[in-house]
Design a protein around this motif. Structure first.
Motif, short mmCIF file in Angstrom:
data_model
loop_
_atom_site.label_atom_id
_atom_site.label_comp_id
_atom_site.label_asym_id
_atom_site.label_seq_id
_atom_site.Cartn_x
_atom_site.Cartn_y
_atom_site.Cartn_z
N ASN A 54 -23.64 29.22 -10.80
CA ASN A 54 -24.18 30.53 -10.45
C ASN A 54 -25.40 30.33 -9.55
O ASN A 54 -26.35 29.64 -9.94
N VAL A 55 -25.38 30.92 -8.38
CA VAL A 55 -26.46 30.78 -7.41
C VAL A 55 -26.74 32.14 -6.77
O VAL A 55 -25.88 33.00 -6.72
N SER A 56 -27.94 32.31 -6.27
CA SER A 56 -28.27 33.59 -5.65
C SER A 56 -27.66 33.73 -4.26
O SER A 56 -27.34 34.82 -3.83
N ASP A 57 -27.49 32.62 -3.54
CA ASP A 57 -26.95 32.66 -2.17
C ASP A 57 -25.74 31.73 -2.07
O ASP A 57 -25.87 30.54 -1.79
N VAL A 58 -24.57 32.29 -2.32
CA VAL A 58 -23.31 31.54 -2.31
C VAL A 58 -23.09 30.86 -0.97
O VAL A 58 -22.72 29.68 -0.90
N GLU A 59 -23.33 31.57 0.11
CA GLU A 59 -23.07 31.04 1.44
C GLU A 59 -23.96 29.83 1.74
O GLU A 59 -23.52 28.86 2.34
N ALA A 60 -25.21 29.86 1.29
CA ALA A 60 -26.13 28.74 1.56
C ALA A 60 -25.65 27.47 0.85
O ALA A 60 -25.63 26.39 1.45
N SER A 61 -25.28 27.58 -0.42
CA SER A 61 -24.78 26.40 -1.14
C SER A 61 -23.46 25.92 -0.55
O SER A 61 -23.23 24.71 -0.45
N LEU A 88 -22.97 38.96 -10.79
CA LEU A 88 -21.65 39.57 -10.61
C LEU A 88 -21.21 40.27 -11.89
O LEU A 88 -21.26 39.69 -12.98
N ALA A 89 -20.80 41.52 -11.77
CA ALA A 89 -20.37 42.29 -12.94
C ALA A 89 -19.15 41.68 -13.61
O ALA A 89 -18.96 41.80 -14.82
N SER A 90 -18.31 40.98 -12.83
CA SER A 90 -17.08 40.40 -13.37
C SER A 90 -17.30 39.08 -14.11
O SER A 90 -16.37 38.55 -14.71
N PHE A 91 -18.53 38.54 -14.08
CA PHE A 91 -18.78 37.23 -14.70
C PHE A 91 -18.69 37.31 -16.22
O PHE A 91 -19.26 38.20 -16.84
N LYS A 92 -17.99 36.37 -16.81
CA LYS A 92 -17.86 36.28 -18.27
C LYS A 92 -18.16 34.86 -18.69
O LYS A 92 -17.77 33.93 -17.99
N PRO A 93 -18.78 34.59 -19.81
CA PRO A 93 -19.49 35.55 -20.64
C PRO A 93 -20.83 35.94 -20.01
O PRO A 93 -21.49 35.11 -19.37
N GLN A 94 -21.21 37.17 -20.16
CA GLN A 94 -22.45 37.68 -19.57
C GLN A 94 -23.67 36.89 -20.02
O GLN A 94 -24.64 36.79 -19.29
N SER A 95 -23.63 36.30 -21.20
CA SER A 95 -24.77 35.52 -21.69
C SER A 95 -25.06 34.31 -20.81
O SER A 95 -26.15 33.75 -20.86
#
Length: 131
Positions: free
Chosen positions: A11-18, A56-63
């Protein structure tokens, strides 16, 4: 069980940068991408790198929806010194300079634009192993 593929999802804030960083410095290529998601592949890596945008709302598990932290993405290479020189010349952010542990692990660590730590390792023959 028959495992047909493997991946690590970060999980990253800027997918394109990574994604760009992994392409430019590690030789991965994008296999799939969408808004907030990319999956990169490299035939000899044994895993895909997946980047998901935090929140992302679709991410599971939210924790576990926060940013990737407390982990290392590690790849074993044949010539650590050459890779270290190459990546330094490319201006990669070196988090831990190259060093060799007493048990024969020669490694260094790099940081991508999102702070993910990647480690390259070469296992060296130690004096103890030579008996």
């Amino acid at each position: 069980m028959n495992i047909t593929a493997s991946a690590v999802s970060l999980n990253v804030s800027d997918v394109e940068a990574s994604s760009r960083w992994a392409e430019q410095h590690l030789g991965f290529t994008i296999a799939m991408a969408a808004d907030g998601f990319s999956s990169l592949t490299r035939a000899d890596a044994g895993i895909n790198l997946i980047y998901l945008r935090t929140g992302l709302a679709s991410f599971k598990p939210q924790s576990q929806a926060g940013a990737a932290s407390g982990l290392l993405v590690v790849f074993t290479v044949d010539d650590i010194d050459t890779e270290y020189s190459r990546l330094q010349a490319q201006g990669v952010d070196i988090a831990t300079p190259i060093e060799t542990e007493q048990w024969g692990e020669r490694y260094f660590q790099m940081r991508d634009p999102n702070g993910v730590i990647y480690q390259l390792v070469q296992w060296m023959t130690t004096a103890h192993d030579q008996g």
